[in-house]
Design a protein around this motif. Structure first.
Motif, mmCIF file in Angstrom:
data_model
loop_
_atom_site.group_PDB
_atom_site.id
_atom_site.type_symbol
_atom_site.label_atom_id
_atom_site.label_comp_id
_atom_site.label_asym_id
_atom_site.label_seq_id
_atom_site.Cartn_x
_atom_site.Cartn_y
_atom_site.Cartn_z
ATOM 1 N N THR A 10 56.675 48.459 36.749
ATOM 2 C CA THR A 10 56.069 46.997 36.394
ATOM 3 C C THR A 10 56.587 46.039 37.534
ATOM 4 O O THR A 10 55.600 45.169 37.882
ATOM 5 C CB THR A 10 56.636 46.597 34.793
ATOM 6 O OG1 THR A 10 56.214 47.369 34.206
ATOM 7 C CG2 THR A 10 56.160 45.214 34.826
ATOM 8 N N ILE A 14 53.635 43.955 39.794
ATOM 9 C CA ILE A 14 53.842 42.575 39.978
ATOM 10 C C ILE A 14 54.045 41.925 41.345
ATOM 11 O O ILE A 14 53.265 41.276 41.915
ATOM 12 C CB ILE A 14 54.849 41.790 39.190
ATOM 13 C CG1 ILE A 14 54.523 42.206 37.543
ATOM 14 C CG2 ILE A 14 55.312 40.321 39.312
ATOM 15 C CD1 ILE A 14 55.748 41.665 36.464
ATOM 16 N N THR A 17 50.753 42.679 43.650
ATOM 17 C CA THR A 17 49.766 41.681 42.978
ATOM 18 C C THR A 17 49.895 40.431 43.368
ATOM 19 O O THR A 17 48.881 39.902 44.486
ATOM 20 C CB THR A 17 49.653 41.502 41.505
ATOM 21 O OG1 THR A 17 49.418 43.011 40.923
ATOM 22 C CG2 THR A 17 48.812 40.663 40.622
ATOM 23 N N THR A 33 45.416 42.691 40.691
ATOM 24 C CA THR A 33 46.333 43.590 39.864
ATOM 25 C C THR A 33 45.516 44.980 39.660
ATOM 26 O O THR A 33 46.094 46.010 39.723
ATOM 27 C CB THR A 33 46.130 42.982 38.477
ATOM 28 O OG1 THR A 33 46.741 41.576 38.472
ATOM 29 C CG2 THR A 33 46.752 43.871 37.255
#
Length: 93
Positions: A10, A14, A17, A33
């Protein structure tokens, strides 16, 4: 281990992105994303599996911040996490 892997993946998605959105590419959030999720999912999984497997093998899952062996195991597992996805990352596409 599952929480560690989920957190690592995760965090990586992030960070990628944000870099794709704010960096030289200037991609819209949705496209950034999707790109972040698609471009390195295999690499991230290989890294997380290698790190956690080596760490668990060396420490037995015991977290002992005061033990130098714990920190040595952490360094070794990071090395394994770096080396595991290298062949995939540099295969010609």
């Amino acid at each position: 281990m599952a929480m560690s892997m989920a957190s690592g993946i995760t965090t990586s998605i992030i960070l990628e992105t944000v870099l794709l959105h704010r960096g030289a590419d200037q991609l819209p959030w949705v496209r950034a994303t999707r790109t972040a999720m698609g471009m390195s999912m295999v690499s991230m999984l290989a890294m997380e599996i290698a790190e956690n497997a080596v760490d668990y093998h060396l420490t037995g899952g015991l977290v002992a911040f005061g033990d130098p062996k714990f920190w040595l195991a952490a360094v070794v597992s990071m090395g394994a996490g770096y080396l595991a996805p290298l062949p995939y990352n540099y295969l010609p596409s």
